[in-house]
Design an enzyme around this catalytic site. Structure first.
Site, PDB file in Angstrom:
ATOM      1  N   HIS A 128       0.818  -1.221   0.000  1.00  0.00           N
ATOM      2  CA  HIS A 128       0.000   0.000   0.000  1.00  0.00           C
ATOM      3  C   HIS A 128       0.849   1.268   0.000  1.00  0.00           C
ATOM      4  O   HIS A 128       0.344   2.353  -0.277  1.00  0.00           O
ATOM      5  CB  HIS A 128      -0.920   0.014   1.238  1.00  0.00           C
TER       6      HIS A 128
ATOM      7  N   ASP B 232       3.272   9.767  -0.414  1.00  0.00           N
ATOM      8  CA  ASP B 232       2.165   8.922   0.042  1.00  0.00           C
ATOM      9  C   ASP B 232       1.916   7.851  -1.009  1.00  0.00           C
ATOM     10  O   ASP B 232       1.892   8.154  -2.213  1.00  0.00           O
ATOM     11  CB  ASP B 232       0.891   9.787   0.210  1.00  0.00           C
TER      12      ASP B 232
END
Ligand code: ADP
Ligand code: F6P
Length: 508
Positions: A162, A370
């Protein structure tokens, strides 16, 4: 032991034991994007979720959550310190996020990482049916695919990261780099958020393990491991429906009143993490207040910063710095009853978050790095009237998809200020056009499209995909990145054919 044909393995379970104000144990939804993504997907699927329940000591027996079986893995205080807070969140996390904080290396942490990964692999081997599918999630568990394959060669194993996967020059710092790569290669399919990450991985495998690798396929022993990009998403329809609810719209109106009916509301919602760029954003906002480009009576900033990983030193320092800066800015620019920043560190339920998204004229999502950033996607999904401006960092995975956002480089203070002013001053026609395009993208590329593209690449028999994503018509084509991984020639099948549908079975 009861077994399932689909098992998701993640460091955290979707619920977390936390202390209620009266000291009692209460269960609440776990923080973070991984649970936000997977929880709506698995709901009412007869799958098992293997993970940690958030405390230390014996593993609690948990009831099913929305029809999904919870299988708890226990962590001791040493495991928590050395695996979760140590190797996962003080070595890998900073290293994978551009080393924006210095990664730390301790041999004891690596031992704990191996030990905990072994425990997760053993727990997973116990609860997975013969020939079943296992989907391992994220950087805490990079060794699990390899360990699990050694225990259960009959399984189809997927791994999804992720967070960003760093370029070779950063990853090469890791003393145990070869073991980490080999662990991931235990999977049949290794998924990343971005094409660049898959490329980094292939380069590293060639360099460190000297294996033949392209950005799509890697040969190891007598197997082929496929790799590809599968940008994770949200339940777009669910967030839209929530935001459209009359009580949520009424709550948003009330929030605006409570904020003093400003002309414009800027919102940020982050886990309190140094990767999220909160300090840089506060600095930009403070300079805009100082220069008079933004005025407190006209504009308010609501900063939600949920404390995270609170025992890790770098996170403690960050919180102190942020709180000092919020205090300084409010002291310098606020007025009685009119703070410049409304600062909130509480968890909110989904309806309250949706109301916050609805009240925000500008959503500022400006991480330094991110993997994806689901908050940005949630904001867009919640803007059911096509209004609102998204200020988005170029360094969030989301930026590759939501190119109509106001894109900024959060390291460039002047650029950040200009971007914020542009978003605040944009014409309604401009913001509506951008928002419509972003909403159309997310309607198509939602969490089910993500699961469909990943699982159809992992399990070409297709039963799993149709079971998990029942609204689908066209498996494997919703996501162009994913199609590149899925379009390759099939990899060798596992020796034992898997069950043709997702089932639970009781044995032993
Ligand atoms: P990360 O995975 O790094 O935490 P994401 O933006 O991908 O970042 O995901 C964060 C998730 O956590 C989102 O689904 C968001 O709605 C949720 N979240 C963030 N802050 C809060 C909060 N204060 N209360 C409840 N949920 C929150
Ligand atoms: O997105 C990265 C991640 O580590 C996820 O695995 C998790 O959803 C989130 O951040 C929250 O982190 P933690 O589990 O450390 O609270």
């Amino acid at each position: 032991m009861r077994q399932s044909s689909l098992v998701v393995v993640a460091n955290r379970l979707p619920i977390d034991d936390s202390q209620a104000p009266d000291g009692a144990c209460e269960w609440r939804r776990s923080p973070g994007g991984l649970v936000s993504a997977l929880h709506p997907l698995l709901r009412h699927t007869p799958a098992t979720w293997v993970g940690w329940a958030g405390g230390t000591g014996a593993a609690p027996a948990l009831p099913d959550v929305d029809g999904v079986r919870m299988h708890t893995v226990a962590l001791s205080p040493e495991d928590l310190r050395d695996h979760y807070e140590g190797f996962a969140n003080a070595t890998l996390w900073p290293l994978y996020h551009d080393a924006v904080e210095q990664p730390q290396h301790h041999r004891r942490w690596w031992e704990a990482y191996q030990r905990v990964n072994q425990r997760f692999a053993e727990a997973t081997a116990e609860v997975t049916e013969q020939g079943g599918v296992v989907w391992v999630q994220d950087y805490h568990l990079q060794l699990v695919p390899g360990l699990l394959r050694a225990l259960r060669p009959d399984l189809r194993i997927g791994f999804f990261l992720h967070v960003p996967f760093p370029p070779p020059e950063l990853f090469m710092q890791l003393p145990r780099r070869a073991e980490l790569l080999r662990g991931m290669l235990g999977a049949d399919l290794v998924g990343f958020q971005r094409v660049q990450a898959a490329h980094n991985f292939a380069q590293l495998v060639t360099r460190v393990l000297e294996l033949p690798a392209t950005d799509r396929r890697i040969g190891i022993d007598d197997r082929v491991v496929r790799i590809g990009a599968f940008p994770v998403s949200i339940d777009t329809a669910e967030m839209g429906a929530l935001a459209a609810r009359p009580d949520v719209a009424a709550r948003a109106r009330r929030l605006r009143q409570d904020l003093g009916d400003p002309r414009q509301v800027i919102l940020s919602v982050d886990r309190m993490d140094y990767t999220k760029g909160i300090e840089q954003r506060l600095k930009a906002y403070s300079e805009l207040l100082a220069s008079g480009d933004v005025k407190v009576r006209d504009t308010v900033l609501v900063q939600v910063a949920m404390p995270s990983r609170e025992r890790v030193g770098q996170y403690q320092i960050l919180r102190e710095r942020i709180e000092r800066e919020v205090g300084r800015i409010n002291g310098e620019f606020g007025r009685v009853g009119e703070p410049a920043i409304h600062y909130l560190t509480q968890p909110f339920d989904r309806a309250e978050l949706a109301a916050l998204y609805r009240v925000a004229d500008v959503m500022a999502v400006t991480p330094l790095r991110d993997g994806m950033n689901l908050v940005a996607k949630e904001y867009v999904a919640a803007r059911v009237d096509d209004t609102g401006a998204l200020l988005l960092s170029e360094f969030a995975g989301t930026a590759a998809e939501l190119s109509q956002a106001y894109l900024v480089n959060p390291h460039d203070l002047e650029g950040l200020k200009q971007g914020l002013c542009a978003a605040l001053r944009a014409s309604p026609a401009d913001t509506t056009q951008r928002m419509r395009a972003m909403r159309a993208h997310l309607e198509e590329h939602d969490i089910r499209a993500w699961a469909r593209s990943y699982l159809s690449a992992l399990d070409e028999r297709g039963a799993l995909v149709s079971r998990l994503t029942s609204t689908d018509a066209n498996p494997g084509t919703a996501n162009p990145d994913a199609a590149t991984a899925a379009d390759d020639a099939p990899v060798p099948r596992p020796a034992t054919p898997a069950a043709s549908a997702v089932t639970h079975q009781t044995s032993g």
